[in-house]
Design a protein around this motif. Structure first.
Motif, mmCIF file in Angstrom:
data_model
loop_
_atom_site.group_PDB
_atom_site.id
_atom_site.type_symbol
_atom_site.label_atom_id
_atom_site.label_comp_id
_atom_site.label_asym_id
_atom_site.label_seq_id
_atom_site.Cartn_x
_atom_site.Cartn_y
_atom_site.Cartn_z
ATOM 1 N N SER A 1 0.855 -1.183 0.000
ATOM 2 C CA SER A 1 0.000 0.000 0.000
ATOM 3 C C SER A 1 0.893 1.235 0.000
ATOM 4 N N LEU A 2 0.568 2.220 -0.833
ATOM 5 C CA LEU A 2 1.442 3.375 -1.024
ATOM 6 C C LEU A 2 1.761 4.058 0.308
ATOM 7 N N PRO A 3 3.045 4.078 0.696
ATOM 8 C CA PRO A 3 3.432 4.743 1.938
ATOM 9 C C PRO A 3 3.843 6.192 1.685
ATOM 10 N N LYS A 4 4.058 6.917 2.763
ATOM 11 C CA LYS A 4 4.453 8.322 2.652
ATOM 12 C C LYS A 4 5.912 8.452 2.213
ATOM 13 N N GLY A 5 6.226 9.646 1.673
ATOM 14 C CA GLY A 5 7.606 9.989 1.352
ATOM 15 C C GLY A 5 8.266 9.031 0.383
ATOM 16 N N ASP A 6 9.514 8.707 0.701
ATOM 17 C CA ASP A 6 10.285 7.834 -0.196
ATOM 18 C C ASP A 6 10.354 6.396 0.315
ATOM 19 N N LYS A 7 9.408 6.021 1.176
ATOM 20 C CA LYS A 7 9.447 4.668 1.749
ATOM 21 C C LYS A 7 9.283 3.587 0.685
ATOM 22 N N MET A 8 8.508 3.872 -0.369
ATOM 23 C CA MET A 8 8.329 2.888 -1.422
ATOM 24 C C MET A 8 9.660 2.599 -2.116
ATOM 25 N N PHE B 1 -0.517 -0.343 -4.231
ATOM 26 C CA PHE B 1 -1.977 -0.288 -4.245
ATOM 27 C C PHE B 1 -2.495 0.729 -3.243
ATOM 28 N N LEU B 2 -3.754 1.073 -3.423
ATOM 29 C CA LEU B 2 -4.435 2.035 -2.553
ATOM 30 C C LEU B 2 -5.399 1.278 -1.643
ATOM 31 N N SER B 3 -5.325 1.536 -0.354
ATOM 32 C CA SER B 3 -6.213 0.873 0.591
ATOM 33 C C SER B 3 -6.919 1.916 1.463
ATOM 34 N N GLU B 4 -7.754 1.446 2.354
ATOM 35 C CA GLU B 4 -8.611 2.314 3.167
ATOM 36 C C GLU B 4 -7.830 3.375 3.928
ATOM 37 N N ARG B 5 -6.673 3.004 4.479
ATOM 38 C CA ARG B 5 -5.913 3.922 5.328
ATOM 39 C C ARG B 5 -4.689 4.510 4.639
ATOM 40 N N THR B 6 -4.627 4.391 3.318
ATOM 41 C CA THR B 6 -3.525 5.012 2.582
ATOM 42 C C THR B 6 -3.560 6.521 2.796
ATOM 43 N N ILE B 7 -2.443 7.068 3.235
ATOM 44 C CA ILE B 7 -2.373 8.498 3.547
ATOM 45 C C ILE B 7 -2.032 9.318 2.312
ATOM 46 N N VAL B 8 -1.229 8.747 1.433
ATOM 47 C CA VAL B 8 -0.761 9.459 0.235
ATOM 48 C C VAL B 8 -1.939 9.882 -0.639
ATOM 49 N N GLN B 9 -1.922 11.126 -1.075
ATOM 50 C CA GLN B 9 -2.920 11.621 -2.023
ATOM 51 C C GLN B 9 -2.503 11.176 -3.420
ATOM 52 N N TYR B 10 -3.270 10.261 -3.977
ATOM 53 C CA TYR B 10 -2.884 9.664 -5.255
ATOM 54 C C TYR B 10 -3.251 10.577 -6.415
ATOM 55 N N PRO C 1 7.267 -24.125 -10.780
ATOM 56 C CA PRO C 1 7.384 -22.853 -10.073
ATOM 57 C C PRO C 1 6.158 -22.581 -9.199
ATOM 58 N N TYR C 2 6.352 -21.799 -8.169
ATOM 59 C CA TYR C 2 5.261 -21.377 -7.297
ATOM 60 C C TYR C 2 5.264 -19.854 -7.207
ATOM 61 N N ARG C 3 4.069 -19.304 -7.044
ATOM 62 C CA ARG C 3 3.933 -17.860 -6.908
ATOM 63 C C ARG C 3 3.327 -17.523 -5.549
ATOM 64 N N VAL C 4 3.969 -16.599 -4.848
ATOM 65 C CA VAL C 4 3.514 -16.168 -3.528
ATOM 66 C C VAL C 4 3.371 -14.653 -3.545
ATOM 67 N N LEU C 5 2.333 -14.154 -2.900
ATOM 68 C CA LEU C 5 2.117 -12.708 -2.801
ATOM 69 C C LEU C 5 2.100 -12.310 -1.331
ATOM 70 N N ILE C 6 2.864 -11.271 -1.008
ATOM 71 C CA ILE C 6 2.843 -10.673 0.329
ATOM 72 C C ILE C 6 2.157 -9.325 0.211
ATOM 73 N N ALA C 7 1.081 -9.123 0.962
ATOM 74 C CA ALA C 7 0.361 -7.842 0.942
ATOM 75 C C ALA C 7 0.624 -7.105 2.251
ATOM 76 N N VAL C 8 1.096 -5.864 2.123
ATOM 77 C CA VAL C 8 1.454 -5.048 3.285
ATOM 78 C C VAL C 8 0.638 -3.767 3.264
ATOM 79 N N GLY C 9 0.050 -3.430 4.391
ATOM 80 C CA GLY C 9 -0.772 -2.228 4.492
ATOM 81 C C GLY C 9 0.049 -0.959 4.648
ATOM 82 N N PRO C 10 -0.618 0.192 4.706
ATOM 83 C CA PRO C 10 0.070 1.482 4.853
ATOM 84 C C PRO C 10 0.480 1.723 6.304
#
Length: 254
Positions: free
Chosen positions: A83-90, A108-117, A195-204
C-alpha cells in the motif's frame, strides 16, 4: 565485475550495445576502456561476460566472451503488494526487496492510505521505482529486473489473488496464525519441479482495516502476524520475504 542490464534487442548473438545512462556510467564513472570485461544481462535470464571493443560518449560496444548460467534467482517467485506509503518509503521497499529476491511489486491504494494519489504524477514515481529496481538488481547480481506495476485499487488487488499459490496479508492485530504457522506446511509440500507464486500484501502506515482483512481472506488470502513486534510498513515486506525464502531453502533453510 560490474553488471549492467540492457534491452533484449541490444543483446545480440555475438555482441551487445550499451547506451544511455549505462554507457555514460561506463565511460565517465568506471573509466572503462577497450579490453575491459563486464557482465551484461538482458533482464530476462540471459547474461554473459563481455569484453568492451569500442567506446563512444553515448554508446559502448562489447563482444560476448562467455554466456553465463542463470544464477541469483530464487526458484519460488514472491511478489510484494505494498500500500502506497508516505515519502520515499516505497523506494526503500523496492530497493531492499529487490536485493533480497522479490520478483515484482504491486503498489496499491487501501482504506488507510495516507498518500494523495495523483495518476498524472504517479507516472514519474513509477519510472523512478523502475530505475531503483534495475540498480538494485545489478548490485545484487540478479538475472532479472523485478517488474513494478502501476498502482491499483484495493478491489483490483483482491482479484489478483487467484493467480497465486499462496497469499499472505500482513496484519499486526492477527492473534491467530503467524507467518511461520502458514509457511512451514506450505514449504513442506512444495514440488521443486514446478514454479510457485507467492504474494505478500502489506498495508500502509495505519495498517489494514478489519473489513479489508476479512475481504482478503474471502478472496483466498491468509491473514498472518509477524511476531510480537510491530514493524513499520517499509519493513514488513522485507521481513516476510526473507522468511519465505528461508523456509523454502533459498537462504540455507532446507
Amino acid at each position: 565485475m560490474q553488471r549492467y542490464f540492457i534491452p533484449p534487442e541490444q543483446f545480440g548473438d555475438e555482441q551487445i550495445i550499451i547506451a544511455g545512462e549505462d554507457a555514460r556510467h561506463i565511460t565517465k564513472v568506471m573509466r572503462g576502456k577497450p579490453g575491459d570485461k563486464i557482465i551484461a544481462s538482458n533482464g530476462m535470464g540471459r547474461e554473459a561476460v563481455v569484453e568492451i571493443t569500442s567506446i563512444e560518449p553515448q554508446e559502448v560496444t562489447a563482444a560476448i566472451v562467455e554466456l553465463l548460467p542463470q544464477s541469483g534467482e530464487p526458484w519460488i517467485q514472491v511478489d510484494i503488494a505494498q500500500s502506497l506509503p508516505k515519502g520515499d518509503k516505497m523506494e526503500t521497499v523496492i530497493q531492499k526487496c529487490t536485493e533480497i529476491g522479490a520478483v515484482s511489486f504491486i503498489p496499491f491504494l487501501s482504506e488507510r492510505t495516507i498518500v494523495q494519489y495523483d495518476e498524472r504524477k504517479e507516472g514519474k514515481r513509477v519510472a523512478r521505482w523502475v530505475k531503483i529496481a534495475k540498480e538494485a538488481a545489478e548490485q545484487a547480481h540478479r538475472s532479472i529486473i523485478p517488474a513494478v506495476r502501476q498502482p491499483v485499487k484495493w478491489k483490483e488487488l483482491l482479484r489478483l489473488f487467484a493467480d497465486y499459490d499462496l497469499v499472505c496479508i500482513c496484519y499486526e492485530q492477527e492473534q491467530g496464525e503467524q507467518l511461520r504457522d502458514v509457511l512451514q506446511p506450505f514449504a513442506s509440500g512444495l514440488d521443486r519441479s514446478r514454479p510457485y507464486r507467492v504474494l505478500i500484501a502489506v498495508g500502509p502506515e495505519g495498517g489494514f482495516g478489519e473489513e479489508e482483512v476479512r475481504a482478503a481472506e474471502s478472496a483466498g488470502a491468509k491473514s498472518v502476524g509477524l511476531g510480537r513486534r510491530i514493524l513499520r510498513t517499509e519493513t514488513a515486506g522485507m521481513a516476510a520475504l526473507t522468511c519465505i525464502l528461508y523456509e523454502t531453502g533459498e537462504m540455507g533453510g532446507a
